[in-house]
Design a protein around this motif. Structure first.
Motif, PDB file in Angstrom:
ATOM      1  N   ILE A 150      81.282  87.417  90.137  1.00  0.00           N
ATOM      2  CA  ILE A 150      82.407  86.577  89.726  1.00  0.00           C
ATOM      3  C   ILE A 150      83.539  86.734  90.749  1.00  0.00           C
TER       4      ILE A 150
ATOM      5  N   THR B 254      87.418  85.246  91.479  1.00  0.00           N
ATOM      6  CA  THR B 254      88.532  84.398  91.045  1.00  0.00           C
ATOM      7  C   THR B 254      89.646  84.500  92.078  1.00  0.00           C
TER       8      THR B 254
ATOM      9  N   SER C 197      93.212  85.380  85.741  1.00  0.00           N
ATOM     10  CA  SER C 197      92.207  85.374  86.817  1.00  0.00           C
ATOM     11  C   SER C 197      91.839  86.805  87.194  1.00  0.00           C
TER      12      SER C 197
ATOM     13  N   THR D  59      86.425  74.954  80.410  1.00  0.00           N
ATOM     14  CA  THR D  59      86.059  76.001  79.445  1.00  0.00           C
ATOM     15  C   THR D  59      86.790  75.838  78.118  1.00  0.00           C
TER      16      THR D  59
ATOM     17  N   THR E 284      84.061  81.450  92.015  1.00  0.00           N
ATOM     18  CA  THR E 284      83.157  80.975  90.962  1.00  0.00           C
ATOM     19  C   THR E 284      83.944  80.392  89.789  1.00  0.00           C
ATOM     20  N   HIS E 285      85.140  80.923  89.548  1.00  0.00           N
ATOM     21  CA  HIS E 285      85.930  80.477  88.398  1.00  0.00           C
ATOM     22  C   HIS E 285      87.354  80.152  88.824  1.00  0.00           C
TER      23      HIS E 285
ATOM     24  N   ILE F  69      90.861  79.414  87.407  1.00  0.00           N
ATOM     25  CA  ILE F  69      91.689  79.464  86.192  1.00  0.00           C
ATOM     26  C   ILE F  69      93.087  79.076  86.627  1.00  0.00           C
TER      27      ILE F  69
ATOM     28  N   PRO G 219      83.137  75.026  91.176  1.00  0.00           N
ATOM     29  CA  PRO G 219      83.443  76.218  90.362  1.00  0.00           C
ATOM     30  C   PRO G 219      83.548  75.855  88.882  1.00  0.00           C
ATOM     31  N   ILE G 220      83.637  76.857  88.055  1.00  0.00           N
ATOM     32  CA  ILE G 220      83.857  76.615  86.624  1.00  0.00           C
ATOM     33  C   ILE G 220      85.365  76.539  86.409  1.00  0.00           C
ATOM     34  N   TYR G 221      85.804  75.468  85.758  1.00  0.00           N
ATOM     35  CA  TYR G 221      87.252  75.256  85.613  1.00  0.00           C
ATOM     36  C   TYR G 221      87.757  75.683  84.237  1.00  0.00           C
ATOM     37  N   THR G 222      88.883  76.344  84.246  1.00  0.00           N
ATOM     38  CA  THR G 222      89.571  76.680  82.995  1.00  0.00           C
ATOM     39  C   THR G 222      91.037  76.312  83.185  1.00  0.00           C
TER      40      THR G 222
ATOM     41  N   LEU H 174      87.310  84.251  78.302  1.00  0.00           N
ATOM     42  CA  LEU H 174      87.811  82.874  78.386  1.00  0.00           C
ATOM     43  C   LEU H 174      87.669  82.155  77.047  1.00  0.00           C
TER      44      LEU H 174
END
Ligand code: GLU
Ligand code: ZN
Length: 468
Positions: free
Chosen positions: A3, A5, A26, A155, A195-196, A198, A222-225, A288
């Motif tokens: 991971i 951030t 993050s 997310t 990867t993430h 935030i 990436p994975i969005y939050t 998350l």
């Protein structure tokens, strides 16, 4: 998968609570997952970016003990990287040069406003021949594909879909040759293997643009939050421009880093009813899934409550060091008075911040200020001077300096003058401290010592004499 951030502030203002919340989430997410946390300074807006804000970012994170594994990276040092990719995009047609002048674009905008249309670029240069070259300055625009929709999963919010008609061919490189935020962020996130992502809710509208670029250059999404906004107590969204929200102001006002982190953690995240989180607990429990969708409201009462709690947990040494610093900053010499270690105990459980505690400690090291007219008029006058005079006489008679003997004098004065306790206490409080609110005045008198009390009372009597 490791991971990774990042916290990617633009140095265009002092960090506020909203920025730190993104950094904190993050960071915690990376720490919890044994990943990496990267600091990146997004300073491609040369006009608004300032060194002082870069320093503020670094100092603030250090003060809060938010440590990063890599960086700080500066986007200003990567302009050539971005421009190489933009050149490729111009070559393969995913981007194009726009030669429209400022005036032309403005005219177009006014026309759209007049017609009640959505303001967007009219696509004039979209179909220029790829080889078309001119000496006129140009910007580079991204060519939004003709497919209808773009969708991504957030997310907190689930699936979010944008209609491509809503997007125009946005600028990825300005006429001054500098690439824009939406472009650089994608290249950096990809190069740094983020990867993430935030970040704040205000970036939701940027996300489809960024995903279009991701698709055009063929890198991973990436994975969005997107965390919800923070409002002040009146419901107004907080902004960088509000300097009172500068995190360093909280430091100056005597908030402890862990109290602030704990407070910020809970602005948008919860774990059952738990309110107090040690750093270790934060790193272990943060996730998350428990982020809230609804806006978070600043609540100074809660911050004060947390700060008071963390103050009560400070070791004696830490507390004294903090207080010494505060005193030094305000040029208060703590050598000529009681020791700080004997003082703070009577203060700290009635104060919310170190600042409040130190302000009370100052009573012991400087002369009272009688300039508060309302207070002095009410308590230092011809009617109350008798209290001061009797008190002075009885003090001189005391053999042993003890709290019991001081209390005894109070009792005697009450019965001799037949007045209430509040009047005696307030008169002495104003004479000795110049303040309206302090801890019990008998404690203060005892700690301050006979010599100094006599000195203050005499001054107060003189003050009354010269002011009638
Ligand atoms: N520089 C952007 C900001 O300050 C960062 C946005 C992002 O995290 O992608 O808001
Ligand atoms: Zn154009």
């Amino acid at each position: 998968m490791k991971i990774i951030t990042r916290f990617a502030p633009s140095p265009t203002g002092y960090l506020h609570i909203g920025n730190i919340r993104t950094a904190l989430y993050s960071w915690l997410f990376a720490r919890k997952n044994k990943g990496h946390f990267i600091l990146r300074i997004e300073n491609t807006d040369f006009k608004r970016s300032k060194k002082i804000f870069v320093q503020n970012i670094i100092k603030t994170l250090q003060w809060l003990n938010i440590d990063w594994d890599k960086g700080p990276y500066f986007q200003s040092k990567r302009i050539h990287v971005y421009n190489n990719i933009i050149n490729n995009m111009l070559y393969n047609g995913t981007a194009y040069k726009c030669y429209c002048s400022k005036e032309e674009l403005e005219k177009n905008k006014q026309k759209q406003i007049l017609n009640g249309e959505k303001i967007k670029y009219n696509g004039k240069c979209r179909n220029n021949n790829l080889n078309f070259n001119s000496k006129i300055p140009y910007s580079v625009r991204f060519r939004i594909p003709k497919n209808k929709f773009i969708t991504f999963k957030d997310t907190i919010r689930g699936k979010i879909t944008f209609n491509n008609d809503e997007l125009d061919d946005f600028i990825i490189k300005r006429t001054d040759g500098i690439p824009t935020y939406n472009f650089c962020v994608v290249i950096d996130d990809s190069d740094m293997k983020i990867t993430h992502v935030i970040r704040g809710e205000e970036h939701i509208n940027n996300t489809p643009k960024q995903i279009h670029i991701i698709n055009a250059i063929g890198v991973n999404t990436p994975i969005y939050t997107h965390v919800s906004i923070i409002t002040d107590e009146l419901g107004k969204k907080i902004s960088k421009r509000d300097h009172n929200l500068n995190i360093f102001k909280y430091k100056e006002n005597g908030y402890l880093p862990n109290a602030l982190l704990n407070y910020i953690l809970r602005l948008g995240w919860s774990y059952g009813n738990k309110e107090i989180f040690s750093l270790e607990e934060m790193k272990k429990l943060f996730n998350l899934e428990n982020l809230n969708k609804s806006p978070s409201i600043l609540n100074i009462t809660k911050l004060n409550w947390l700060n008071k709690y963390y103050l009560s947990k400070l070791s004696k040494n830490d507390m004294i060091n903090y207080l010494k610093n505060f005193c030094n900053k305000k040029n208060i010499n703590t050598n000529n008075g009681p020791k700080l270690k004997n003082l703070y105990k009577i203060f700290y459980n009635r104060c919310n911040t170190l600042n409040e505690i130190s302000n009370l400690c100052f009573i012991f090291y400087k002369n009272p200020d009688y300039n508060n007219n309302d207070l002095t008029k009410k308590y230092l006058n011809i009617n109350t001077q008798i209290i001061l005079k009797i008190f002075l006489k009885k003090l001189n008679d005391i053999k042993k300096w003890s709290l019991e003997n001081i209390n005894y004098i109070f009792k005697k004065i009450l019965s001799e003058l037949n007045i209430n306790f509040k009047k005696v206490a307030m008169t002495l409080r104003v004479a000795i401290t110049g303040l309206k609110n302090t801890p019990p005045i008998n404690n203060i008198i005892y700690l301050m010592g006979k010599k100094k009390i006599i000195y203050h009372i005499k001054n107060a009597i003189n003050f009354i004499k010269f002011n009638i």
